[in-house]
Design a protein around this motif. Sequence first.
Motif, short mmCIF file in Angstrom:
data_model
loop_
_atom_site.label_atom_id
_atom_site.label_comp_id
_atom_site.label_asym_id
_atom_site.label_seq_id
_atom_site.Cartn_x
_atom_site.Cartn_y
_atom_site.Cartn_z
N GLN A 1 140.45 -16.06 -34.38
CA GLN A 1 139.26 -16.75 -34.88
C GLN A 1 138.02 -15.91 -34.64
N ASN A 2 137.34 -15.60 -35.74
CA ASN A 2 136.03 -14.94 -35.70
C ASN A 2 136.04 -13.68 -34.84
N ILE B 1 134.14 -1.86 -35.87
CA ILE B 1 135.44 -1.54 -36.47
C ILE B 1 136.02 -2.74 -37.21
N LEU B 2 135.86 -3.94 -36.64
CA LEU B 2 136.37 -5.17 -37.26
C LEU B 2 135.26 -6.21 -37.31
N GLN B 3 135.24 -6.97 -38.42
CA GLN B 3 134.16 -7.94 -38.61
C GLN B 3 134.73 -9.32 -38.96
N GLN B 4 134.49 -10.29 -38.09
CA GLN B 4 134.77 -11.70 -38.36
C GLN B 4 136.17 -11.92 -38.97
N VAL B 5 137.17 -11.42 -38.27
CA VAL B 5 138.55 -11.56 -38.74
C VAL B 5 139.10 -12.93 -38.35
N ASN B 6 139.67 -13.63 -39.32
CA ASN B 6 140.37 -14.89 -39.08
C ASN B 6 141.79 -14.75 -39.64
N LEU B 7 142.77 -15.13 -38.82
CA LEU B 7 144.15 -14.84 -39.18
C LEU B 7 145.09 -15.79 -38.44
N SER B 8 146.08 -16.32 -39.16
CA SER B 8 147.13 -17.13 -38.54
C SER B 8 148.47 -16.67 -39.09
N ILE B 9 149.40 -16.39 -38.20
CA ILE B 9 150.75 -15.96 -38.59
C ILE B 9 151.76 -16.89 -37.93
N HIS C 1 150.91 -10.59 -46.80
CA HIS C 1 150.43 -9.23 -47.10
C HIS C 1 148.91 -9.25 -46.96
N PHE C 2 148.42 -8.60 -45.91
CA PHE C 2 146.98 -8.55 -45.64
C PHE C 2 146.44 -7.17 -45.94
N VAL C 3 145.22 -7.13 -46.43
CA VAL C 3 144.54 -5.88 -46.75
C VAL C 3 143.27 -5.82 -45.92
N ILE C 4 143.06 -4.67 -45.25
CA ILE C 4 141.85 -4.50 -44.45
C ILE C 4 141.04 -3.35 -45.03
N GLU C 5 139.77 -3.63 -45.29
CA GLU C 5 138.86 -2.64 -45.85
C GLU C 5 137.56 -2.69 -45.09
N ALA C 6 137.18 -1.55 -44.51
CA ALA C 6 135.93 -1.45 -43.75
C ALA C 6 135.81 -2.55 -42.71
N GLY C 7 136.93 -2.86 -42.05
CA GLY C 7 136.93 -3.84 -40.98
C GLY C 7 136.99 -5.28 -41.40
N VAL C 8 137.06 -5.54 -42.71
CA VAL C 8 137.13 -6.92 -43.23
C VAL C 8 138.54 -7.18 -43.74
N LEU C 9 139.12 -8.32 -43.32
CA LEU C 9 140.51 -8.63 -43.65
C LEU C 9 140.59 -9.65 -44.77
N HIS C 10 141.48 -9.38 -45.74
CA HIS C 10 141.77 -10.32 -46.83
C HIS C 10 143.28 -10.49 -46.92
N SER D 1 150.22 -13.75 -54.18
CA SER D 1 151.31 -13.36 -55.09
C SER D 1 150.82 -13.09 -56.50
N ASP D 2 149.69 -13.68 -56.86
CA ASP D 2 149.14 -13.44 -58.19
C ASP D 2 148.25 -12.19 -58.24
N LYS D 3 148.34 -11.38 -57.13
CA LYS D 3 147.60 -10.12 -57.02
C LYS D 3 146.11 -10.31 -56.76
N GLN D 4 145.71 -11.55 -56.52
CA GLN D 4 144.34 -11.79 -56.12
C GLN D 4 144.24 -11.60 -54.61
N THR D 5 143.05 -11.33 -54.09
CA THR D 5 142.86 -11.29 -52.66
C THR D 5 141.84 -12.33 -52.25
N VAL D 6 142.10 -12.96 -51.11
CA VAL D 6 141.18 -13.95 -50.59
C VAL D 6 140.95 -13.66 -49.13
N THR D 7 139.81 -14.10 -48.62
CA THR D 7 139.54 -13.89 -47.20
C THR D 7 140.58 -14.63 -46.38
N ALA D 8 141.20 -13.92 -45.42
CA ALA D 8 142.25 -14.54 -44.60
C ALA D 8 141.66 -15.64 -43.73
N ALA D 9 142.47 -16.71 -43.55
CA ALA D 9 142.03 -17.83 -42.74
C ALA D 9 143.07 -18.17 -41.73
#
Length: 243
Positions: A18-19, A33-41, A222-231, A235-243
């Motif tokens: 969280q954050n 290096i990382l900015q406001q990452v939110n992630l649940s696995i 499948h997460f993508v990280i760019e300039a410290g921001v995680l998305h 499956s539809d090839k769109q990216t959204v901010t990870a939550a």
Amino acid sequence: MSTDRQPNPSNDFMIEVQNLSHSVDLGTDSLTILQQVNLSIGKGESAAIVGRSGSGKTTLLGLLAGLDLPTSGTVHLDGHLISALSEDERASLRSRRVGFVFQSFQLLPTLSAIENVMLPIELAGLPDARSKAEGLLDRVGLAERMQHTPRQLSGGEQQRVAIARAFAVDPQVLFADEPTGNLDTRTGEAITELLMTLNREQGTTLVMVTHDQQLADRCQRHFVIEAGVLHEKQSDKQTVTAA
């Protein structure tokens, strides 16, 4: 960091972030290096974190595993708030619940394959280290190579030993940092298949850092990280901010 205000993590998740932000001190300045990452696995899920070199993906992996602490935000690993634990407590948590696979294998060169796999079992004080190590090496296709040292093994065989070692203490989560990065395409595909099979059959949560898009597509998340921001890549090839 105070822990009494942190929300209780869900029992369904192996990892909850969280954050999370992380910076390094450069003396007169700091580098974010990382900015406001939110992630649940979820427990038993497979997840890939993809990004260019320098994007922050390996730093994030280290924070998820409790190898380092974030500048701000929280990381829960199997319900444990990492920042509330001492260094020794974090090490104990990793030894009991976490396995690692590295791009460089990190096998002890003077030990045989079976001795490399036995070591974490013995350090954890668990019984039957030799028989368990033999079973794991057989599982990864190295029944005939147990007495060989790393220098006598190919790159793919060394990575198989590393995977067997990572599963030696029945980890609940396996972190893999570019597990196929030093391997040729054919061997890399075999290692990928082995990791995915072990993830399915043993229910171990699998989190991989990789630059390999095909490997990432094999994972449930499948997460993508760019300039410290995680998305999160959908499956539809769109990216959204990870939550």
